[in-house]
Design a protein around this motif. Structure first.
Motif, PDB file in Angstrom:
ATOM      1  N   LEU A  69     -63.923  57.323  45.158  1.00 19.90           N
ATOM      2  CA  LEU A  69     -64.065  58.732  44.777  1.00 19.90           C
ATOM      3  C   LEU A  69     -63.113  59.631  45.568  1.00 19.90           C
ATOM      4  O   LEU A  69     -62.462  60.518  45.005  1.00 19.90           O
ATOM      5  N   ASP A  70     -63.010  59.397  46.887  1.00 17.62           N
ATOM      6  CA  ASP A  70     -62.202  60.290  47.711  1.00 17.62           C
ATOM      7  C   ASP A  70     -60.705  60.095  47.520  1.00 17.62           C
ATOM      8  O   ASP A  70     -59.916  60.933  47.962  1.00 17.62           O
ATOM      9  N   GLU A  71     -60.300  59.002  46.901  1.00 16.94           N
ATOM     10  CA  GLU A  71     -58.871  58.853  46.606  1.00 16.94           C
ATOM     11  C   GLU A  71     -58.609  58.993  45.116  1.00 16.94           C
ATOM     12  O   GLU A  71     -57.654  58.436  44.578  1.00 16.94           O
ATOM     13  N   THR A  72     -59.483  59.750  44.472  1.00 13.66           N
ATOM     14  CA  THR A  72     -59.306  60.066  43.064  1.00 13.66           C
ATOM     15  C   THR A  72     -59.237  61.590  42.923  1.00 13.66           C
ATOM     16  O   THR A  72     -60.100  62.302  43.448  1.00 13.66           O
ATOM     17  N   ILE A  73     -58.192  62.071  42.270  1.00 10.43           N
ATOM     18  CA  ILE A  73     -58.112  63.491  41.931  1.00 10.43           C
ATOM     19  C   ILE A  73     -59.045  63.694  40.735  1.00 10.43           C
ATOM     20  O   ILE A  73     -58.807  63.151  39.657  1.00 10.43           O
ATOM     21  N   VAL A  74     -60.128  64.424  40.954  1.00 13.99           N
ATOM     22  CA  VAL A  74     -61.079  64.671  39.861  1.00 13.99           C
ATOM     23  C   VAL A  74     -60.897  66.107  39.396  1.00 13.99           C
ATOM     24  O   VAL A  74     -60.998  67.053  40.191  1.00 13.99           O
ATOM     25  N   VAL A  75     -60.631  66.274  38.122  1.00 10.73           N
ATOM     26  CA  VAL A  75     -60.427  67.596  37.532  1.00 10.73           C
ATOM     27  C   VAL A  75     -61.446  67.770  36.413  1.00 10.73           C
ATOM     28  O   VAL A  75     -61.554  66.906  35.533  1.00 10.73           O
ATOM     29  N   VAL A  76     -62.209  68.858  36.451  1.00 10.50           N
ATOM     30  CA  VAL A  76     -63.137  69.166  35.356  1.00 10.50           C
ATOM     31  C   VAL A  76     -62.761  70.521  34.787  1.00 10.50           C
ATOM     32  O   VAL A  76     -62.631  71.511  35.524  1.00 10.50           O
ATOM     33  N   THR A  77     -62.580  70.553  33.471  1.00  9.92           N
ATOM     34  CA  THR A  77     -62.217  71.804  32.815  1.00  9.92           C
ATOM     35  C   THR A  77     -62.741  71.787  31.380  1.00  9.92           C
ATOM     36  O   THR A  77     -63.571  70.953  31.021  1.00  9.92           O
ATOM     37  N   SER A  78     -62.272  72.726  30.581  1.00  3.19           N
ATOM     38  CA  SER A  78     -62.662  72.779  29.170  1.00  3.19           C
ATOM     39  C   SER A  78     -61.509  73.346  28.360  1.00  3.19           C
ATOM     40  O   SER A  78     -60.546  73.884  28.921  1.00  3.19           O
ATOM     41  N   ALA A 122     -71.436  70.600  42.790  1.00  3.79           N
ATOM     42  CA  ALA A 122     -71.179  69.815  44.007  1.00  3.79           C
ATOM     43  C   ALA A 122     -69.688  69.525  44.128  1.00  3.79           C
ATOM     44  O   ALA A 122     -69.114  69.603  45.219  1.00  3.79           O
ATOM     45  N   LEU A 123     -69.083  69.212  42.996  1.00  4.91           N
ATOM     46  CA  LEU A 123     -67.633  68.962  42.977  1.00  4.91           C
ATOM     47  C   LEU A 123     -66.884  70.191  43.485  1.00  4.91           C
ATOM     48  O   LEU A 123     -65.938  70.089  44.273  1.00  4.91           O
ATOM     49  N   ALA A 124     -67.337  71.369  43.034  1.00 11.90           N
ATOM     50  CA  ALA A 124     -66.677  72.615  43.439  1.00 11.90           C
ATOM     51  C   ALA A 124     -66.849  72.867  44.935  1.00 11.90           C
ATOM     52  O   ALA A 124     -65.921  73.322  45.601  1.00 11.90           O
ATOM     53  N   ARG A 125     -68.033  72.566  45.454  1.00  9.24           N
ATOM     54  CA  ARG A 125     -68.266  72.757  46.898  1.00  9.24           C
ATOM     55  C   ARG A 125     -67.349  71.866  47.726  1.00  9.24           C
ATOM     56  O   ARG A 125     -66.975  72.205  48.838  1.00  9.24           O
ATOM     57  N   GLU A 126     -66.996  70.715  47.162  1.00  6.57           N
ATOM     58  CA  GLU A 126     -66.162  69.748  47.900  1.00  6.57           C
ATOM     59  C   GLU A 126     -64.680  69.865  47.563  1.00  6.57           C
ATOM     60  O   GLU A 126     -63.869  69.099  48.064  1.00  6.57           O
ATOM     61  N   VAL A 166     -61.259  71.221  40.905  1.00  4.14           N
ATOM     62  CA  VAL A 166     -60.472  70.053  41.313  1.00  4.14           C
ATOM     63  C   VAL A 166     -60.978  69.562  42.668  1.00  4.14           C
ATOM     64  O   VAL A 166     -61.064  70.347  43.624  1.00  4.14           O
ATOM     65  N   ARG A 167     -61.317  68.303  42.724  1.00  2.00           N
ATOM     66  CA  ARG A 167     -61.748  67.693  43.997  1.00  2.00           C
ATOM     67  C   ARG A 167     -60.773  66.587  44.377  1.00  2.00           C
ATOM     68  O   ARG A 167     -60.539  65.667  43.604  1.00  2.00           O
ATOM     69  N   TYR A 168     -60.218  66.688  45.574  1.00  2.09           N
ATOM     70  CA  TYR A 168     -59.337  65.645  46.099  1.00  2.09           C
ATOM     71  C   TYR A 168     -59.262  65.842  47.605  1.00  2.09           C
ATOM     72  O   TYR A 168     -58.351  66.492  48.126  1.00  2.09           O
TER      73      TYR A 168
END
Ligand SMILES: [Zn+2]
Length: 478
Positions: free
Chosen positions: A272-281, A66-70, A310-312
């Protein structure tokens, strides 16, 4: 007169806004100029190709998908190292392992390195890290720049290392911290680094997560003591191996479900929308695709190809997918770029040649018409056992050099990734090799010559008996 009045009214509005921001955090919520929060999540040992958004058929990762879609998904993000310590140091500094030099258990980051946390702290961020594995503890220098470096999830289980379950408690800690940050008035934006450990072997998800992906298994294989477990070997039965992989997938889904709780909390807090969310490994795990298990042994795609999402929504349009290779070391400068924070002096190896430096990818993912991604070559090395292997990976090809080849093992490996993405056909002796080598060889040579010129940023680390025992238990033995 009228102009003066407008100026005065504007001044009054600014003053009121400042007071409101200080008192209620309204600037955090609504001000265009307020800095975004940053949530950087590293899910240890997560290979990209086991996530739904990367084409995996199992539903392992609904929250990340979902994060990737957004947001933006990087289809080819490449780690600089095949194991936890050097890869995470790259993630948190923007420095390649050849420069930060924290590449064995005996080193730690030197204080004169400039970390992502230090850059954000200097820009007014409240910094906090929550880690759950022994290879990301503060004694390697990972805490540099963090006001809070919470490793209580590691300390809570000094004996059990591989099969410990950490995500529920870890996410409770993070969500509790977010609540307090909000209750305290959100005076500063936050930078939270979250290191999730459950996907790292041993793979022991709760029973319902085993059921989800392999309900019909009747055997008795498990993954306890993964590295030393004699039943986990390259000639094990395919059915047992399929179960091991289902257990790995179960850990991914378990972790994803808990990560979703953090996203929910951010949404409930309205940030949530004013947070840069990064998911990686930091790296993946291999399941005998090239004869080995786990990680830290090879530089094949199953180990180096990591997810990066990355969602922002303030700056990144949803559903963007980037096929060009990017590097784990590009994450830190990209976070600064998206946050609008100027990189401080000394950040991310500015002395490297331009093509070798970590890149701020912001212009290529943000805005209405992102610029095309440059052709970045990704360099990786396994320097743990004495510069054993090094690699360069471009969009369609890869070269691996073995300085200390295994008995009967190759010295050189060349892969055409367009035709052979699983790296099953080494072209080093084939007719196709010369044109590929003509590109890849000079790239790797230039990189290594540049890296040799750099000042190393590691210093000796004093071993602590309790930590050493943990590392040995995981198979990290030199
Ligand atoms: Zn790791």
């Amino acid at each position: 007169m009228r102009a003066w009045r407008v100026v005065r009214l504007c001044g009054l509005a600014v003053a009121l806004a400042s007071v409101l921001w200080a008192l209620t955090g309204v600037g955090q919520r609504a001000g265009d100029r307020a800095r975004p929060n940053v949530l950087l999540v590293s899910i240890d040992s997560l290979r990209a190709d086991h996530l739904g958004s990367y084409g995996y058929p199992r539903d392992t990762s609904p929250a990340i998908d979902a994060l990737a879609r957004e947001g933006v998904l990087f289809e080819n993000a490449i780690s600089s190292a095949p194991w936890t310590v050097p890869a995470h140091m790259t993630l948190l500094t923007g420095l390649p392992p050849e420069v930060h030099d924290v590449v064995t258990r005996r080193q730690k980051l030197a204080p004169d390195a400039v970390t992502l946390a230090e850059a954000l702290a200097a820009a007014g961020y409240e910094t906090a890290a929550f880690v759950s594995g022994p290879t990301v503890m503060a004694h390697f220098g990972f805490d540099q720049g963090f006001a809070l470096y919470d490793e209580s999830m590691v300390d809570a289980s000094p004996q059990k290392i591989g099969d410990v379950v950490t995500s529920p408690g870890l996410v409770d800690l993070v969500n509790g911290w977010l609540e307090r940050w909000s209750d305290m008035g959100r005076a500063a934006p936050f930078f939270v680094f979250l290191h999730m450990w459950d996907v790292h072997y041993d793979y022991v998800p709760p029973p319902e997560y085993v059921q989800r992906f392999d309900p019909d298994y009747t055997g008795d294989i498990d993954t306890r003591h993964f590295e030393s477990n004699p039943r986990l070997h390259r000639d094990m039965s395919p059915r047992d191996l399929a179960h091991v992989i289902a257990l790995y997938d179960g850990e991914i889904r378990f972790t994803d479900d808990h990560l979703a709780r953090i996203f929910s909390r951010l949404r409930a807090l309205g940030v949530l929308d004013e947070t840069i969310v990064v998911v990686t490994s930091d790296h993946g795990d291999e399941f005998f695709e090239h004869g080995q298990k786990g990680h830290a042994k090879t530089l094949y795609e199953e180990v180096l190809h990591v997810p990066l999402v990355v969602r922002y929504p303030r700056r990144i349009a949803g559903g963007l997918r980037v096929a060009a290779p990017v590097r784990l070391m590009d994450v830190a400068p990209t976070i600064l770029g998206l946050a609008g924070v100027a990189p401080p002096a000394g950040f991310a190896a500015h002395t490297l040649d331009a093509g070798h430096r970590a890149a701020d990818l912001t212009p290529h993912v943000a805005g209405r018409a992102p610029a095309p991604m440059p052709a970045l070559a990704a360099f990786s090395a396994n320097r743990w056992l004495g510069d054993r292997q090094s690699a360069v990976r471009t969009a369609g090809a890869k070269l691996i050099r073995h300085a200390k080849p295994l008995p009967n093992g190759p010295v050189l490996e060349v892969f055409d990734l367009d035709r052979d993405p699983r790296e099953q056909q080494n072209l080093a002796a084939a007719e196709a090799a010369p044109p590929l080598l003509a590109t890849l060889d000079p790239l790797l040579d230039a990189w290594q010559a540049d890296a040799r010129r750099q000042t190393k940023l590691a210093q000796a680390r004093k071993p602590v008996a309790q930590h050493e025992a943990r590392l040995r238990a995981l198979g990290y033995v030199e």
